[in-house]
Write a protein that holds these residues in place. Structure first.
Motif, mmCIF file in Angstrom:
data_model
loop_
_atom_site.group_PDB
_atom_site.id
_atom_site.type_symbol
_atom_site.label_atom_id
_atom_site.label_comp_id
_atom_site.label_asym_id
_atom_site.label_seq_id
_atom_site.Cartn_x
_atom_site.Cartn_y
_atom_site.Cartn_z
ATOM 1 N N LYS A 24 5.012 6.805 -8.318
ATOM 2 C CA LYS A 24 4.135 5.836 -8.398
ATOM 3 C C LYS A 24 3.484 5.227 -7.148
ATOM 4 N N TYR A 25 2.304 5.064 -7.129
ATOM 5 C CA TYR A 25 1.416 4.394 -6.090
ATOM 6 C C TYR A 25 1.300 2.985 -6.556
ATOM 7 N N TRP A 26 1.845 1.910 -5.678
ATOM 8 C CA TRP A 26 1.856 0.720 -5.925
ATOM 9 C C TRP A 26 1.811 -0.041 -4.530
ATOM 10 N N GLU A 31 -7.093 -2.810 1.797
ATOM 11 C CA GLU A 31 -7.724 -2.963 0.623
ATOM 12 C C GLU A 31 -9.095 -2.354 0.600
ATOM 13 N N GLU A 32 -9.804 -2.325 1.797
ATOM 14 C CA GLU A 32 -11.144 -1.758 1.894
ATOM 15 C C GLU A 32 -11.302 -0.394 1.702
ATOM 16 N N LEU A 33 -10.526 0.318 2.505
ATOM 17 C CA LEU A 33 -10.264 1.918 2.470
ATOM 18 C C LEU A 33 -9.347 2.468 1.460
ATOM 19 N N ILE A 34 -8.642 1.396 0.698
ATOM 20 C CA ILE A 34 -7.717 1.710 -0.311
ATOM 21 C C ILE A 34 -6.757 2.777 0.383
ATOM 22 N N LEU A 35 -5.893 2.270 1.304
ATOM 23 C CA LEU A 35 -4.772 3.037 1.795
ATOM 24 C C LEU A 35 -3.496 2.622 1.203
ATOM 25 N N PRO A 36 -2.658 3.432 0.842
ATOM 26 C CA PRO A 36 -1.412 3.012 0.144
ATOM 27 C C PRO A 36 -0.189 2.865 1.003
ATOM 28 N N ILE A 37 0.760 2.046 0.621
ATOM 29 C CA ILE A 37 1.758 1.773 1.261
ATOM 30 C C ILE A 37 3.114 2.838 1.002
ATOM 31 N N VAL A 170 0.138 17.280 -8.297
ATOM 32 C CA VAL A 170 -0.641 16.753 -6.882
ATOM 33 C C VAL A 170 -0.238 15.812 -6.160
ATOM 34 N N GLN A 171 -0.026 15.870 -5.052
ATOM 35 C CA GLN A 171 0.648 14.708 -4.008
ATOM 36 C C GLN A 171 -0.379 13.986 -3.459
ATOM 37 N N TRP A 172 -0.211 12.776 -3.191
ATOM 38 C CA TRP A 172 -1.358 11.886 -2.408
ATOM 39 C C TRP A 172 -0.220 11.504 -1.092
ATOM 40 N N ILE A 173 -0.883 11.959 -0.111
ATOM 41 C CA ILE A 173 -0.054 11.921 1.202
ATOM 42 C C ILE A 173 -0.695 10.571 1.682
ATOM 43 N N MET A 174 0.312 9.578 1.854
ATOM 44 C CA MET A 174 -0.386 8.042 2.311
ATOM 45 C C MET A 174 -0.902 8.293 3.866
ATOM 46 N N GLY A 175 -0.664 9.038 4.672
ATOM 47 C CA GLY A 175 -1.243 9.116 6.006
ATOM 48 C C GLY A 175 -0.621 7.877 7.047
ATOM 49 N N GLU A 176 -1.265 8.078 8.331
ATOM 50 C CA GLU A 176 -0.587 7.046 9.010
ATOM 51 C C GLU A 176 -2.113 6.332 9.707
#
Ligand code: DP6
Length: 400
Positions: A24-26, A31-37, A170-176
């Motif tokens: 899960k993504y949580w 918030e603006e760019l919607i970048l996950p933790i 599908v994976q969503w790679i969080m990125g840095e």
């Protein structure tokens, strides 16, 4: 071009799928760019059962951008909608300047009319924003002639929407990076990879609307130390294990990771202050049924996962579907009057043994589940070539 066709709108229709996360993504770090933790991983559901269809028209005669969702005009100034429109127009402009300065620029300055519908009831509480934003971005890209990586734009509509830009696993790679350029979705395996895998969505009869994911995860990031531990120390290893389980088609490993991740996500909701409850009595009964069923067979044949609501999504191999549907009908006796209990892919009938019923041994909960949608993994967004499927007429306004 003849005079009278100059103002005829250019019309494109596309469809996009729903996805269900198994990691899960949580929580967002921006918030603006919607970048996950943390990174996440999902299965794209088949569009024959669950999809959004979007038609977009552009015309010189349109005065302003407008949007109609499920038959009702909505506010085009919604910030996330504006982000998607702005980013696609930016990409289109960049492409024109970089690659081909001769490209016709008129389309870019034209306003858009957007019309979107789901083939499933919005009231069912199924993640429609993921399919909706994926479809919006995919269709806009076609309209403005933009190609390539689009998941970073869909992500700015709704985080989980970036995963609906691809089919299969599908994976969503969080990125840095701070600008989010490396926070992208990527296909792990195509929808044809694991043909025996089946997915049943158990639509729970919810009494009230739960806390939305956007505000729920904000409170969790602020208050839950368990969420921080999950993102930093649990998810990285779990992503690697999940990818391996998918690649090897190891159902038992996939199932265990899926259930543990769902449980940990809901534990972080309980660790949020004040706590958030997405699971209800019916969800808890489903969890118990699944574990007792697996124990009866001495192997992990079923897995559950729950998002920000009480609906359950159950994974299993094809050969176990008919019996499991009997189990659901026994422990959640449906309303008899009207409506099909099982929708989607056809399910053969099966017998339910007394031993299995006894081993599960729970008190039936009448009407706890409204209906089941039977589906499987499916493809990513598609262009609809048949012009009779357009949701906007040749005047650029919603049909019907
Ligand atoms: C529990 O993508 O709906 O379904 O980015 O704020 O739009 P926003 O949130 P959203 O959150 C989905 C949360 C989830 C888990 C998941 O799909 O990974």
């Amino acid at each position: 071009m003849p005079e009278d066709s100059m103002d005829k709108p250019n019309i494109v229709t596309c469809t996009a799928p729903v996805n269900i996360a198994v990691v899960k993504y949580w929580g967002k770090r921006d918030e603006e760019l919607i970048l996950p933790i943390n990174s996440s991983l999902s299965v794209t559901l088949h569009q024959d059962q669950l999809k959004t269809t979007t038609t977009i028209a552009t015309s010189r005669s349109f005065q302003e951008d407008r949007i109609w969702l499920n038959g009702k005009e909505e506010d085009i100034n919604h910030p996330r909608l504006q982000s998607c429109l702005r980013e696609i127009r930016r990409l289109a402009r960049k492409r024109r300047n970089d690659d081909d300065p001769s490209l016709d620029s008129t389309g870019l300055s034209q306003r858009v009319h957007i019309c979107s519908v789901n083939n499933f009831p919005t009231a069912a509480g199924l993640a429609s924003s993921a399919a909706g934003f994926a479809c919006l971005v995919y269709t806009l890209a076609r309209v403005f002639g933009v190609e390539g990586e689009l998941s970073a734009i869909a992500r700015q509509g709704s985080g989980s929407a970036c995963r609906s830009m691809y089919g299969g696993f599908v994976q969503w790679i969080m990125g840095e990076k701070e600008d989010g350029k490396d926070s992208l979705a990527q296909q792990v395996e195509a929808e044809t990879h694991w043909p025996e895998l089946r997915i049943l969505v158990l639509v729970a009869s919810a009494e009230r609307k739960p806390v939305g994911s956007t505000s729920g995860m904000q409170t969790s990031v602020k208050t839950s130390s368990l969420l921080k531990h999950r993102a930093d120390s649990v998810v990285p290893g779990r992503m690697a294990d999940m990818i391996e389980a998918v690649q090897k088609k190891d159902f038992a490993a996939f199932a265990e990771l899926t259930m543990k991740d769902s449980n940990q996500f809901h534990a972080t909701c309980l660790d949020t202050y004040p706590p958030i409850f997405y699971l209800n009595r019916v969800s808890q009964q489903i969890i118990n049924v699944v574990h007792r069923y697996n124990r009866h067979y001495g192997e992990t044949r079923l897995a559950y996962t729950f998002d920000a609501g009480p609906n359950a999504v159950i994974f299993m191999l094809k050969q176990h579907v008919p019996e499991f549907v009997q189990v659901v009908q026994h422990f959640f006796p449906p309303e008899t009057n009207g409506g099909q209990f099982i929708k989607g892919l056809p399910v053969n009938s099966a017998a339910l043994s007394e031993e299995l019923k006894q081993d599960i041994g729970l008190e039936p909960m009448p009407k706890g589940i409204s209906y089941i949608i039977s589906t499987k993994a499916g493809p990513g967004p598609c262009v609809v070539t048949d012009p009779t499927q357009h949701l906007l007429g040749s005047d650029g306004f919603p049909i019907g």
